[in-house]
Design a protein around this motif. Structure first.
Motif, PDB file in Angstrom:
ATOM      1  N   PHE A  15       0.799  -1.226   0.000  1.00 52.98           N
ATOM      2  CA  PHE A  15       0.000   0.000   0.000  1.00 52.98           C
ATOM      3  C   PHE A  15       0.829   1.272   0.000  1.00 52.98           C
ATOM      4  CE2 PHE A  15      -2.525   3.380   1.844  1.00 52.98           C
ATOM      5  CZ  PHE A  15      -3.601   3.345   0.990  1.00 52.98           C
ATOM      6  N   THR A  18       2.278   2.993  -3.231  1.00 52.32           N
ATOM      7  CA  THR A  18       1.207   3.484  -4.095  1.00 52.32           C
ATOM      8  C   THR A  18       0.758   4.865  -3.644  1.00 52.32           C
ATOM      9  OG1 THR A  18       0.462   1.234  -4.481  1.00 52.32           O
ATOM     10  CG2 THR A  18      -1.099   2.975  -4.970  1.00 52.32           C
ATOM     11  N   THR A 102      -8.008   8.958  -1.203  1.00 56.26           N
ATOM     12  CA  THR A 102      -7.447   7.665  -0.806  1.00 56.26           C
ATOM     13  C   THR A 102      -8.333   7.010   0.237  1.00 56.26           C
ATOM     14  OG1 THR A 102      -5.246   8.513  -1.233  1.00 56.26           O
ATOM     15  CG2 THR A 102      -5.405   6.516   0.077  1.00 56.26           C
ATOM     16  N   VAL A 104      -9.136   3.598   2.622  1.00 56.64           N
ATOM     17  CA  VAL A 104      -8.571   2.411   3.245  1.00 56.64           C
ATOM     18  C   VAL A 104      -9.668   1.677   3.998  1.00 56.64           C
ATOM     19  CG1 VAL A 104      -6.885   1.554   4.895  1.00 56.64           C
ATOM     20  CG2 VAL A 104      -6.324   3.521   3.487  1.00 56.64           C
ATOM     21  N   HIS A 131      -8.782   0.479  -0.787  1.00 52.90           N
ATOM     22  CA  HIS A 131      -7.575  -0.319  -0.568  1.00 52.90           C
ATOM     23  C   HIS A 131      -7.809  -1.133   0.706  1.00 52.90           C
ATOM     24  CE1 HIS A 131      -5.037   1.908  -3.501  1.00 52.90           C
ATOM     25  NE2 HIS A 131      -5.840   2.901  -3.164  1.00 52.90           N
TER      26      HIS A 131
END
Length: 507
Positions: A15, A18, A102, A104, A131
């Motif tokens: 992760f 990225t 982003t 998570v 992600h």
């Protein structure tokens, strides 16, 4: 091992890199969504600064992982609430010009049978890509969040979510061993009461074997831990309700968990403002924490408001930026944005330095921060500037600053604008400092009170301070300084000398 996966080493590849490759434009304003087992939160940081500035912060208690231990699937109502929140977060990010946002996801999504389907549905309906990180990576990011707030952190990070609890070792500014376990309150709700203690102890035994006992300090990350800390404050009548860097002893924890069990949760919620959904998980989280301190035997437990989201921000930072002092970075930023004369704080610091010889580093940084912040409340009404300064620094989102250090800065800034603190409404917080530290803060404040008005440009051009400890402070005036040394300046110089218990000499 009983429900435990471990890994060692400093970093995990899937992760972090990225995230680091985001375009430079995104670094100006960084948006992170944390999809947890209980809550979903959007945080927008105003750039990848060393001390996080929260441009936007919104949370919803979706309860994605509720009942998952029984059904193996995400909670249907939680899915609906999560999708609604994520659609809103995506729209907010677009309006703020944050792309990509982003996202998570942690224990609930990674472990649910329908987790992959939920991922696809999120991307299809919101355009957001989740992600999904594993337990050790979740532990690493949480530990990085702690490092953002405590650059010198050394000990064990313990991050509790709805369906899991992660541990990570911090040493020398690096993340070491990590472990994940099924000790989240949602999972424990499915364990019969008669078997609960044995179940928790068996998992903790495996965690102890993986992580070792030699960790003197715990850093507690997660909403359930923060709720327990807030209740500890209530039990102790603690005068400050800032949770970040709040410290508890193991004895405090055990007493508070017992105290919670003796009180009505609804009444405690009304007294503290903790949400109903969070308070419902507190008893089980308390059971875990009480067994955790008995098994690992730490000396101190520190509460961290920083976790995975701040750990993601930490990913952006260069090695040089990570080494900077978060307090001083925040103070410089605040001075630049709010002071009448940005840059004067550094000049004031150097002018006053002779008054504070041989300062240890932990005191020097506070003196420097106070000088940077000394004029940032000038827009407040003159009658309330002293209290505004105190309130700002004691309640501000500042890192690397203990509660006594907050009060030290607050008292110094209070005396920057006010000669006496008698009858101050902030008096209950003064008890966090002993008499000698209160006196040191008063001296610093009165030194700034004199230096800040002695000269507008650079006080060092107007005079030189000489300090003979225990005897006198002398101000050697230049030609410019002779014109500036008016009646008010003389009065403030004498007040400083009186606070120091020495003679005031002007030459």
């Amino acid at each position: 091992m009983n429900g435990v996966r471990t890994t060692s080493g400093e970093t995990v590849a899937p992760f972090g890199p990225t995230f680091r490759k985001l375009p430079k434009r995104a670094l100006r304003r960084v948006g992170v969504v944390d999809v947890g087992s209980n809550s979903i939160r959007l945080v927008v940081f105003d750039g990848a600064a060393r001390s996080p500035a929260y441009f936007y912060n919104e949370k919803i208690m979706a309860g994605l992982g509720q009942d998952m231990a029984r059904t193996g699937r995400l909670n249907p109502q939680g899915i609906n609430r999560a999708l609604s929140a994520l659609r809103r977060f995506a729209a907010l990010a677009r309006s703020m010009g944050i792309e990509p946002l982003t996202c998570v996801a942690t224990a609930a999504v990674r472990e649910a049978e329908d987790g992959p389907a939920f991922q696809q549905q999120v991307e299809r309906e919101t355009g957001l890509k989740l992600h999904v990180i594993d337990g050790p990576e979740e532990a690493r990011l949480s530990a990085q969040g702690v490092l953002l707030g405590w650059p010198e952190a050394h000990g064990l990070v313990c991050d509790i979510g709805g369906n899991s609890m992660e541990l990570a070792e911090l040493q020398g500014g690096k993340v070491g061993r990590r472990a994940t376990s099924p000790l989240g309150p949602f999972r424990l709700q499915q364990v019969p009461e008669a078997a609960l203690k044995g179940h928790i102890d068996a998992i903790l035994a495996d965690l102890l074997a993986a992580m070792g006992r030699d960790h003197k300090r715990f850093y507690l990350v997660g909403g359930s831990w923060r709720a327990i800390a807030r209740l500890d404050m209530e039990r102790r009548n603690y005068p400050m309700t800032v949770l970040h860097e709040y410290r508890m002893t193991p004895e405090d924890v055990l007493a508070t968990v017992e105290w919670i069990g003796q009180h009505d949760l609804a009444a405690l919620r009304a007294r503290t403002g903790i949400s109903t959904s969070r308070m419902d998980l507190v008893p089980l989280a308390g059971r875990v924490l009480s067994r955790l301190v008995r098994v690992f035997q730490p000396r101190e437990l520190n509460v961290s408001s920083y976790g995975i989201r701040e750990g993601l921000l930490y990913e952006h930072m260069s090695r040089d930026l990570r080494r900077r002092d978060p307090l001083l970075e925040a103070a410089r930023f605040t001075e630049k944005q709010m002071a009448r004369l940005p840059g004067f704080g550094k000049k004031l610091y150097h002018f006053l330095l002779p008054l504070f010889p041989d300062m240890p580093p932990e005191r020097e940084r506070l003196v420097r921060a106070a000088c940077l912040l000394h004029d940032t409340a000038w827009r407040a009404h003159p009658d309330y500037r002293a209290e505004a300064c105190f309130d700002n620094v004691t309640r501000a989102n500042l890192a690397a600053l203990s509660h006594p250090e907050r009060v030290f800065l607050g008292v110094a800034l209070l005396h920057r604008y006010k000669n006496s603190r008698a009858k101050s409404p902030m008096a209950p917080l003064f008890q966090l400092l002993d008499k000698s530290r209160l006196r040191e803060a008063e001296i610093l404040g009165k030194a700034m009170r004199f230096g800040a008005m002695f000269a507008i440009d650079d006080p060092s051009d107007a005079g030189l301070l000489v300090h003979v400890p225990g005897k006198r402070i002398e101000l050697k005036l230049t030609g410019t300084g002779r014109d500036l040394m008016g009646e008010v300046a003389r009065s403030r110089f004498r007040s400083l000398a009186e606070a120091m218990g020495v003679e005031a000499v002007i030459s």
